[in-house]
Write a protein that holds these residues in place. Structure first.
Motif, PDB file in Angstrom:
ATOM      1  N   THR A  12      46.045  35.062  46.728  1.00  0.00           N
ATOM      2  CA  THR A  12      44.507  35.381  46.684  1.00  0.00           C
ATOM      3  C   THR A  12      43.498  34.138  46.444  1.00  0.00           C
ATOM      4  O   THR A  12      42.791  33.607  46.818  1.00  0.00           O
ATOM      5  CB  THR A  12      44.750  36.272  48.078  1.00  0.00           C
ATOM      6  OG1 THR A  12      45.702  36.596  48.469  1.00  0.00           O
ATOM      7  CG2 THR A  12      44.096  35.945  49.314  1.00  0.00           C
ATOM      8  N   HIS A  13      42.739  35.218  45.731  1.00  0.00           N
ATOM      9  CA  HIS A  13      41.743  34.524  44.415  1.00  0.00           C
ATOM     10  C   HIS A  13      42.275  33.193  43.644  1.00  0.00           C
ATOM     11  O   HIS A  13      41.203  32.889  43.841  1.00  0.00           O
ATOM     12  CB  HIS A  13      41.737  35.608  43.616  1.00  0.00           C
ATOM     13  CG  HIS A  13      40.322  35.472  43.137  1.00  0.00           C
ATOM     14  ND1 HIS A  13      39.268  35.955  42.676  1.00  0.00           N
ATOM     15  CD2 HIS A  13      40.474  34.372  41.198  1.00  0.00           C
ATOM     16  CE1 HIS A  13      39.002  35.451  41.748  1.00  0.00           C
ATOM     17  NE2 HIS A  13      38.861  34.641  40.471  1.00  0.00           N
ATOM     18  N   GLU A  14      42.866  32.769  43.433  1.00  0.00           N
ATOM     19  CA  GLU A  14      43.485  31.872  42.675  1.00  0.00           C
ATOM     20  C   GLU A  14      43.673  30.321  44.169  1.00  0.00           C
ATOM     21  O   GLU A  14      42.881  29.537  43.739  1.00  0.00           O
ATOM     22  CB  GLU A  14      44.861  31.878  42.278  1.00  0.00           C
ATOM     23  CG  GLU A  14      44.584  32.288  40.434  1.00  0.00           C
ATOM     24  CD  GLU A  14      42.885  32.652  39.504  1.00  0.00           C
ATOM     25  OE1 GLU A  14      42.410  31.267  39.901  1.00  0.00           O
ATOM     26  OE2 GLU A  14      42.938  33.837  39.714  1.00  0.00           O
ATOM     27  N   LEU A  15      44.008  30.715  44.976  1.00  0.00           N
ATOM     28  CA  LEU A  15      43.974  29.962  46.343  1.00  0.00           C
ATOM     29  C   LEU A  15      42.875  30.061  46.669  1.00  0.00           C
ATOM     30  O   LEU A  15      42.669  28.378  46.851  1.00  0.00           O
ATOM     31  CB  LEU A  15      45.076  30.716  47.127  1.00  0.00           C
ATOM     32  CG  LEU A  15      45.313  30.064  48.701  1.00  0.00           C
ATOM     33  CD1 LEU A  15      45.686  28.736  48.338  1.00  0.00           C
ATOM     34  CD2 LEU A  15      45.708  30.820  49.841  1.00  0.00           C
ATOM     35  N   LEU A  16      42.406  30.201  47.206  1.00  0.00           N
ATOM     36  CA  LEU A  16      41.099  30.175  47.372  1.00  0.00           C
ATOM     37  C   LEU A  16      40.330  29.446  46.486  1.00  0.00           C
ATOM     38  O   LEU A  16      38.491  28.605  46.798  1.00  0.00           O
ATOM     39  CB  LEU A  16      39.658  31.547  47.488  1.00  0.00           C
ATOM     40  CG  LEU A  16      40.275  32.696  48.967  1.00  0.00           C
ATOM     41  CD1 LEU A  16      39.878  33.909  49.206  1.00  0.00           C
ATOM     42  CD2 LEU A  16      40.303  31.480  49.884  1.00  0.00           C
ATOM     43  N   HIS A  17      40.292  29.893  45.164  1.00  0.00           N
ATOM     44  CA  HIS A  17      39.421  28.498  44.119  1.00  0.00           C
ATOM     45  C   HIS A  17      40.263  26.708  44.023  1.00  0.00           C
ATOM     46  O   HIS A  17      39.171  25.920  44.107  1.00  0.00           O
ATOM     47  CB  HIS A  17      40.088  28.552  42.656  1.00  0.00           C
ATOM     48  CG  HIS A  17      39.137  29.979  42.128  1.00  0.00           C
ATOM     49  ND1 HIS A  17      38.043  30.167  41.432  1.00  0.00           N
ATOM     50  CD2 HIS A  17      39.545  31.044  41.191  1.00  0.00           C
ATOM     51  CE1 HIS A  17      37.102  31.205  41.008  1.00  0.00           C
ATOM     52  NE2 HIS A  17      38.811  31.939  40.331  1.00  0.00           N
ATOM     53  N   THR A  18      41.405  26.991  44.806  1.00  0.00           N
ATOM     54  CA  THR A  18      41.609  25.446  45.076  1.00  0.00           C
ATOM     55  C   THR A  18      40.675  25.317  46.143  1.00  0.00           C
ATOM     56  O   THR A  18      40.905  23.966  46.803  1.00  0.00           O
ATOM     57  CB  THR A  18      43.072  25.298  45.433  1.00  0.00           C
ATOM     58  OG1 THR A  18      43.531  25.751  46.140  1.00  0.00           O
ATOM     59  CG2 THR A  18      43.923  26.012  44.389  1.00  0.00           C
TER      60      THR A  18
ATOM     61  N   THR B 111      33.713  29.770  43.702  1.00  0.00           N
ATOM     62  CA  THR B 111      33.538  30.277  43.009  1.00  0.00           C
ATOM     63  C   THR B 111      33.974  31.664  42.641  1.00  0.00           C
ATOM     64  O   THR B 111      33.512  32.340  43.096  1.00  0.00           O
ATOM     65  CB  THR B 111      32.357  29.785  42.469  1.00  0.00           C
ATOM     66  OG1 THR B 111      31.168  30.498  43.141  1.00  0.00           O
ATOM     67  CG2 THR B 111      32.352  27.886  42.421  1.00  0.00           C
ATOM     68  N   ASP B 112      33.690  31.968  41.183  1.00  0.00           N
ATOM     69  CA  ASP B 112      34.113  33.806  40.803  1.00  0.00           C
ATOM     70  C   ASP B 112      32.516  34.219  40.813  1.00  0.00           C
ATOM     71  O   ASP B 112      31.817  33.517  40.829  1.00  0.00           O
ATOM     72  CB  ASP B 112      34.513  33.627  38.970  1.00  0.00           C
ATOM     73  CG  ASP B 112      35.876  33.965  38.897  1.00  0.00           C
ATOM     74  OD1 ASP B 112      36.794  33.977  39.778  1.00  0.00           O
ATOM     75  OD2 ASP B 112      36.106  32.148  37.875  1.00  0.00           O
ATOM     76  N   LYS B 113      33.024  35.257  41.048  1.00  0.00           N
ATOM     77  CA  LYS B 113      31.461  36.323  41.268  1.00  0.00           C
ATOM     78  C   LYS B 113      31.575  36.628  40.910  1.00  0.00           C
ATOM     79  O   LYS B 113      30.976  38.846  40.722  1.00  0.00           O
ATOM     80  CB  LYS B 113      31.558  36.124  42.964  1.00  0.00           C
ATOM     81  CG  LYS B 113      31.273  35.115  43.962  1.00  0.00           C
ATOM     82  CD  LYS B 113      31.470  35.057  45.560  1.00  0.00           C
ATOM     83  CE  LYS B 113      30.938  33.857  45.901  1.00  0.00           C
ATOM     84  NZ  LYS B 113      32.306  32.825  45.608  1.00  0.00           N
ATOM     85  N   TYR B 114      31.914  37.380  39.645  1.00  0.00           N
ATOM     86  CA  TYR B 114      31.774  38.493  38.597  1.00  0.00           C
ATOM     87  C   TYR B 114      30.964  38.157  37.643  1.00  0.00           C
ATOM     88  O   TYR B 114      30.795  36.514  37.096  1.00  0.00           O
ATOM     89  CB  TYR B 114      32.856  39.451  38.521  1.00  0.00           C
ATOM     90  CG  TYR B 114      34.849  38.013  37.302  1.00  0.00           C
ATOM     91  CD1 TYR B 114      35.351  37.348  38.818  1.00  0.00           C
ATOM     92  CD2 TYR B 114      34.418  37.871  36.214  1.00  0.00           C
ATOM     93  CE1 TYR B 114      36.115  36.749  37.615  1.00  0.00           C
ATOM     94  CE2 TYR B 114      35.233  37.428  35.874  1.00  0.00           C
ATOM     95  CZ  TYR B 114      36.346  36.273  36.470  1.00  0.00           C
ATOM     96  OH  TYR B 114      36.840  35.334  36.436  1.00  0.00           O
ATOM     97  N   ASP B 115      30.721  39.199  36.249  1.00  0.00           N
ATOM     98  CA  ASP B 115      29.754  38.453  35.239  1.00  0.00           C
ATOM     99  C   ASP B 115      31.041  38.410  33.833  1.00  0.00           C
ATOM    100  O   ASP B 115      31.356  38.966  34.149  1.00  0.00           O
ATOM    101  CB  ASP B 115      28.975  40.099  34.886  1.00  0.00           C
ATOM    102  CG  ASP B 115      28.470  39.465  33.423  1.00  0.00           C
ATOM    103  OD1 ASP B 115      26.966  39.550  33.841  1.00  0.00           O
ATOM    104  OD2 ASP B 115      28.430  38.605  33.192  1.00  0.00           O
TER     105      ASP B 115
HETATM  106 ZN   LIG Z   1      38.240  33.164  39.288  1.00  0.00          ZN
END
Ligand SMILES: [Zn+2]
Length: 256
Positions: free
Chosen positions: A178-184, A188-192
């Motif tokens: 799901t995380h990768e789907l949302l990237h498409t 954007t990433d929300k971690y350091d």
């Molecule tokens: Zn990511």
């Protein structure tokens, strides 16, 4: 001279691809119709364990991603009953090109082109033409402790998720996919990047929570549940995650 010509041609192709991908993404982020996502499993390590896992993979299990996104969209006020439909496609035998490690921006751009070429050549036809294609690469957890980093091609409408072929990991596999789907879709990433800790406040599921730690859930694009200032746990399933307002804005669910 020849080198500059090659770089020039590569940049030109990338620019053309980027413009057309940007136009598609803008259309998808308008949420006028159900987003069609097809997922394709791949036996990444050629192991019998991955083969068994893929053979047992049931469509309803990956469709859970669509249900999750429907609930999250409703929470953010999107007036659509089924914003995302996930369908399970046939498995693919040929592996995608490996991601470059380090190597700078030109390598990354070349890989993104190779990835598109590979996807165009190897993705089987499905009943409904997908807007987004997700490739799920499985590895036997008995032979490796870590899998490569997953990648969702921003503006590319295709993502790669590296996953463990284990029923116990099914829930966390769905979180990664799901995380990768949302990237498409532009999230954007929300971690350091340095210490993998979720960034405050945008990477927290409940930034207002008092005391701030331990959090109970993960913001999906931060990917981890912060338990104190320096530690965070990986969520075991999608129920332990949510889509925060910044991610909702990035994928077009919230307009401001
Ligand atoms: Zn990511």
């Amino acid at each position: 001279m020849y080198k500059y010509l090659r770089i020039g041609i590569l940049l030109f192709i990338l620019l053309t691809v980027a413009v057309s991908a940007w136009q598609t993404q803008t259309k998808l982020r308008g949420w006028k119709s159900t987003l069609q996502v097809a997922v394709f499993p791949i036996n990444a390590d050629g192991s019998p364990a991955s083969q068994r896992y893929i053979a047992a993979l049931d469509a309803s299990r990956v469709e859970a991603i669509g249900d999750y996104l429907g609930e999250q969209a409703k929470h953010h006020g999107l007036a659509m009953l089924y914003p995302v439909r996930i369908s399970l496609g046939p498995s693919i035998l040929r592996l995608p090109p490996p991601q470059p490690y380090g190597g700078g921006i030109l390598n990354a751009m070349r890989w993104s082109l190779e990835m598109r070429w590979w996807a165009w050549r190897n993705t089987p036809a499905t009943a409904i033409r997908p807007d987004v294609r997700l490739y799920l690469l499985y590895y036997d957890p008995a032979t490796r402790a870590v899998v490569p980093d997953s990648a969702g091609l921003a503006k590319g409408q295709l993502g790669i998720a590296h996953l463990f072929a284990s029923p116990r990991q099914h829930g966390s596999n769905l979180v990664v996919a799901t995380h990768e789907l949302l990237h498409t879709l532009g999230a954007t990433d929300k971690y350091d990047q340095g210490n993998q800790q979720p960034r405050f406040p945008e990477g927290y599921a409940e930034p207002e929570r008092k005391p701030r730690w331990p959090q109970q859930m993960a913001e999906i694009m931060a990917g981890r549940i912060p338990v104190d200032e320096t530690h965070a746990n990986i969520p075991e399933n999608l129920d332990e995650t949510l889509i925060g307002p910044q991610t909702a804005r990035e994928i077009g669910w919230l307009k401001n």
